[in-house]
Motif scaffolding. Structure first.
Motif, PDB file in Angstrom:
ATOM      1  N   THR A 163       2.038  -2.066  -6.935  1.00 47.84           N
ATOM      2  CA  THR A 163       2.911  -0.744  -7.173  1.00 47.84           C
ATOM      3  C   THR A 163       2.394   0.370  -6.136  1.00 47.84           C
ATOM      4  O   THR A 163       1.167   0.227  -5.500  1.00 47.84           O
ATOM      5  CB  THR A 163       2.820  -0.296  -8.547  1.00 47.84           C
ATOM      6  N   GLY A 164       2.951   1.343  -6.002  1.00 47.61           N
ATOM      7  CA  GLY A 164       2.357   2.473  -5.132  1.00 47.61           C
ATOM      8  C   GLY A 164       1.355   3.250  -5.689  1.00 47.61           C
ATOM      9  O   GLY A 164       0.660   4.025  -5.178  1.00 47.61           O
ATOM     10  N   GLN A 189      10.916   0.512  -2.487  1.00 42.02           N
ATOM     11  CA  GLN A 189      10.527   1.577  -2.776  1.00 42.02           C
ATOM     12  C   GLN A 189       9.564   1.671  -4.038  1.00 42.02           C
ATOM     13  O   GLN A 189       8.833   2.924  -4.230  1.00 42.02           O
ATOM     14  CB  GLN A 189      11.693   2.524  -3.233  1.00 42.02           C
ATOM     15  N   TYR A 190       9.037   0.512  -4.526  1.00 41.24           N
ATOM     16  CA  TYR A 190       8.464   0.597  -5.807  1.00 41.24           C
ATOM     17  C   TYR A 190       7.249  -0.356  -5.944  1.00 41.24           C
ATOM     18  O   TYR A 190       6.228  -0.148  -6.852  1.00 41.24           O
ATOM     19  CB  TYR A 190       9.312   0.436  -7.023  1.00 41.24           C
ATOM     20  N   GLY A 191       7.361  -1.051  -4.939  1.00 41.06           N
ATOM     21  CA  GLY A 191       6.004  -2.154  -5.110  1.00 41.06           C
ATOM     22  C   GLY A 191       6.139  -3.250  -3.891  1.00 41.06           C
ATOM     23  O   GLY A 191       7.101  -3.288  -3.287  1.00 41.06           O
ATOM     24  N   ILE A 192       5.106  -3.616  -3.509  1.00 42.51           N
ATOM     25  CA  ILE A 192       4.967  -4.616  -2.472  1.00 42.51           C
ATOM     26  C   ILE A 192       4.745  -5.977  -3.246  1.00 42.51           C
ATOM     27  O   ILE A 192       3.739  -6.287  -3.831  1.00 42.51           O
ATOM     28  CB  ILE A 192       3.723  -4.383  -1.652  1.00 42.51           C
ATOM     29  N   ILE A 193       5.740  -6.909  -2.915  1.00 41.37           N
ATOM     30  CA  ILE A 193       5.725  -8.267  -3.451  1.00 41.37           C
ATOM     31  C   ILE A 193       4.635  -9.073  -2.699  1.00 41.37           C
ATOM     32  O   ILE A 193       4.523  -9.350  -1.683  1.00 41.37           O
ATOM     33  CB  ILE A 193       7.019  -8.978  -2.964  1.00 41.37           C
ATOM     34  N   ARG A 435       3.714   8.865  -6.047  1.00 40.79           N
ATOM     35  CA  ARG A 435       3.098   9.814  -4.611  1.00 40.79           C
ATOM     36  C   ARG A 435       4.193   9.477  -3.750  1.00 40.79           C
ATOM     37  O   ARG A 435       3.980  10.167  -2.469  1.00 40.79           O
ATOM     38  CB  ARG A 435       1.761   9.449  -4.434  1.00 40.79           C
ATOM     39  N   HIS A 436       5.168   8.654  -3.676  1.00 41.20           N
ATOM     40  CA  HIS A 436       6.019   8.581  -2.940  1.00 41.20           C
ATOM     41  C   HIS A 436       5.421   7.785  -1.408  1.00 41.20           C
ATOM     42  O   HIS A 436       5.627   8.395  -0.246  1.00 41.20           O
ATOM     43  CB  HIS A 436       6.798   9.970  -2.507  1.00 41.20           C
ATOM     44  N   LEU A 437       4.554   6.902  -1.810  1.00 42.93           N
ATOM     45  CA  LEU A 437       3.959   6.559  -0.463  1.00 42.93           C
ATOM     46  C   LEU A 437       4.869   5.282  -0.041  1.00 42.93           C
ATOM     47  O   LEU A 437       4.568   5.099   1.226  1.00 42.93           O
ATOM     48  CB  LEU A 437       2.490   5.676  -1.079  1.00 42.93           C
ATOM     49  N   LEU A 438       5.463   4.649  -0.623  1.00 43.68           N
ATOM     50  CA  LEU A 438       5.982   3.451  -0.237  1.00 43.68           C
ATOM     51  C   LEU A 438       7.254   3.504   0.593  1.00 43.68           C
ATOM     52  O   LEU A 438       8.278   4.284   0.068  1.00 43.68           O
ATOM     53  CB  LEU A 438       6.064   2.442  -1.321  1.00 43.68           C
ATOM     54  N   THR A 439       7.201   2.936   1.845  1.00 41.92           N
ATOM     55  CA  THR A 439       8.328   2.587   2.443  1.00 41.92           C
ATOM     56  C   THR A 439       9.079   3.587   2.805  1.00 41.92           C
ATOM     57  O   THR A 439      10.317   3.827   2.456  1.00 41.92           O
ATOM     58  CB  THR A 439       9.286   1.551   1.908  1.00 41.92           C
TER      59      THR A 439
END
Ligand SMILES: Cc1cc2nc3c(=O)[nH]c(=O)nc-3n(C[C@H](O)[C@H](O)[C@H](O)COP(=O)(O)OP(=O)(O)OC[C@H]3O[C@@H](n4cnc5c(N)ncnc54)[C@H](O)[C@@H]3O)c2cc1C
Length: 447
Positions: A163-164, A189-193, A435-439
């Motif tokens: 997750t982020g 937007q919520y996690g990296i698989i 923290r709105h890090l992802l993508t």
């Protein structure tokens, strides 16, 4: 919430700053957007990915995973951030009777290479196999079997996700279902698989592929609807080359010793039968057709041209009208010699990934502009503008973007895209990536 993870645990979280690494991560298949990251890393396990996300968070850096880099509009880029190259998380583990476990960076080609010797296949494959499992499951992932089986994101049993927040979580329909539903088709937007357990079904040995020609697109879609309603084929697509050709591709799987009954397959269809073509292919070959075009375009030096592709889903009742408008506006010259409009039906009811936006109704059509234009900035700029105009039209007729397209959306545009789902999207973001890090490449939460 933390669970056992994939990978041997050997730390490969070193960050790379070499100009050639940063250059490569600043580009993609679209060659339309270039955003330079501050660093790239190439993790070997889920804990490595988690450590990289946490370290980026400490430094307030945005993060994007990169699978095979086949985005067309900077979706795997992160300006001044961290790009996590997933290509070492590519393991394909033991194949079981109904499933296979793979790393998030594995390609569909490597998945098939492992499953086909067991006579098994994922139920849905994309038209091109050199895409990563993580890259397509996070977008949706569709192809000629989607009308029956939904998207690739609907045929996933379990996912391991970072997750982020930098936590490793295993999720499924029964464990952490909110994360499972957010990640599948959630545009990263919520996690990296980092790992996926994919559903498998029996693969036919061969596919009989009919290529049926039509005088116009209305005759073509009429037959597609007919084929859909009788459910008599296993593969169904359609393409238009403006001013040249409207064709439906129909595939029927079979074993080597029992070919299908062509009369039954083609009964009641209104194609120009004297132009019909038929080939019998080994199953795998059906999905190598775009790779053959790739080889050709690479040899011609044009594979690396910009690709302002647009993909959308339109309501059944509006599909013919939209195609007519496209045919009035877009020429084969615009799309390039090998470009085409894809137009084929899917069934929204078969799609079980809640964040994939589709029109209401029993049937919807994929409508895509797939172009291979000359490397001419003026032409390419015009095609990107055309995409925007076409997208506005698609929204006006109740359609939705398939967001692997060269169309930029602002936060307001995303709000419109998600409509009634927007509160759920915001809630999932606050929960899994506060923290709105992802993508950042989607611009979904940019102010
Ligand atoms: C030649 C070609 C053919 C295509 N054919 C089809 C098709 O038939 N059907 C279809 O549905 N789509 C198709 N696409 C679109 C394609 O599915 C998407 O662009 C897909 O995202 C690309 O996957 P990738 O591994 O190259 O991802 P990348 O371009 O590397 O990344 C795409 C997005 O996924 C994210 N991402 C990458 N890996 C992960 C991960 N492990 N976890 C979470 N997020 C991740 C990235 O951050 C980025 O936002 C095609 C694209 C091309 C270029």
């Amino acid at each position: 919430m933390t669970t056992p993870s994939s990978g041997a645990g050997m730390s490969k979280e070193a960050w790379l700053y070499a100009p050639e690494c940063l250059d490569a991560a600043s580009d993609d298949f679209g060659h339309l957007i270039r955003r330079r990251p501050a660093a790239v890393c190439r993790p070997g396990s889920a804990p490595d990915v988690a450590a990289a996300v946490r370290r980026a968070a400490e430094q307030g850096m945005p993060v994007a995973a990169r699978g095979q880099g086949h985005s067309v509009y900077g979706r795997a880029q992160a300006e001044d951030g961290l790009v996590i190259d997933m290509s070492d998380l590519n393991a394909v583990h033991a194949v079981e009777a109904d499933r296979v476990t793979v790393g998030g960076g594995a390609t569909w080609r490597s998945v098939l290479d492992a499953t086909l010797p067991h006579g098994l296949t994922p139920p849905v494959l994309t038209d091109y196999l050199d895409l990563s499992v993580g890259g397509t499951v996070s977008a949706g992932g569709l192809g000629g079997m989607t009308f029956r089986h939904g998207f690739q994101s609907c045929n996933v049993i379990e996912l391991e996700v970072v997750t982020g927040e930098g936590e490793v979580v295993t999720c499924s329909a029964s464990a952490h279902p909110e994360l499972f539903d957010a990640v599948r088709g959630g545009l990263s937007q919520y996690g990296i698989i980092t790992r996926a357990v994919l559903r498998l079904v029996r693969a036919p040995e061969r596919v009989r592929l009919h290529t049926l020609s039509y005088p116009d697109h209305r005759a073509m879609t009429a037959d597609q609807r007919r084929l859909l309603s009788t459910d008599r084929v296993d593969f169904l697509q359609g393409t238009i080359r403006p001013g040249r050709q409207c064709v439906v591709e129909v595939g029927v799987g079979h074993s080597a010793d029992s070919p299908p009954d062509d009369e039954e397959t083609l009964a009641g269809l209104s194609d120009l039968r004297d132009r019909a073509e038929r080939v019998d292919l080994p199953y795998l070959e059906l999905f190598l057709r775009l790779s053959k075009l790739e080889n050709h375009l690479r040899a011609a030096g044009t594979w690396h041209h910009p690709h302002p592709w647009l993909h959308s889903f339109v309501p059944d009742a509006a599909a013919d009208g939209l195609a007519a408008e496209l045919l009035a506006d877009v020429t084969q010259e615009d799309l390039g010699e090998f470009g085409r409009i894809l137009l084929y039906p899917i069934r929204p009811g078969r799609v079980s990934s809640p964040l994939v936006r589709l029109p209401e109704g029993e049937v919807a059509f994929l409508c895509s502009l797939v172009c291979f234009p000359a490397d001419d900035p003026l032409l390419v700029g015009r095609l990107v503008k055309t995409n925007r105009a076409v997208y506005d039209r698609i929204r006006a007729i109740g359609g939705h973007l398939y967001p692997v397209s060269a169309v930029a959306l602002t936060r307001a545009g995303w709000k419109d895209h998600y409509g009634p789902l927007w509160p759920a999207v915001e809630h999932a973001k606050a929960r899994f990536d506060p923290r709105h890090l992802l993508t950042p490449g989607q611009g979904m939460f940019a102010e």
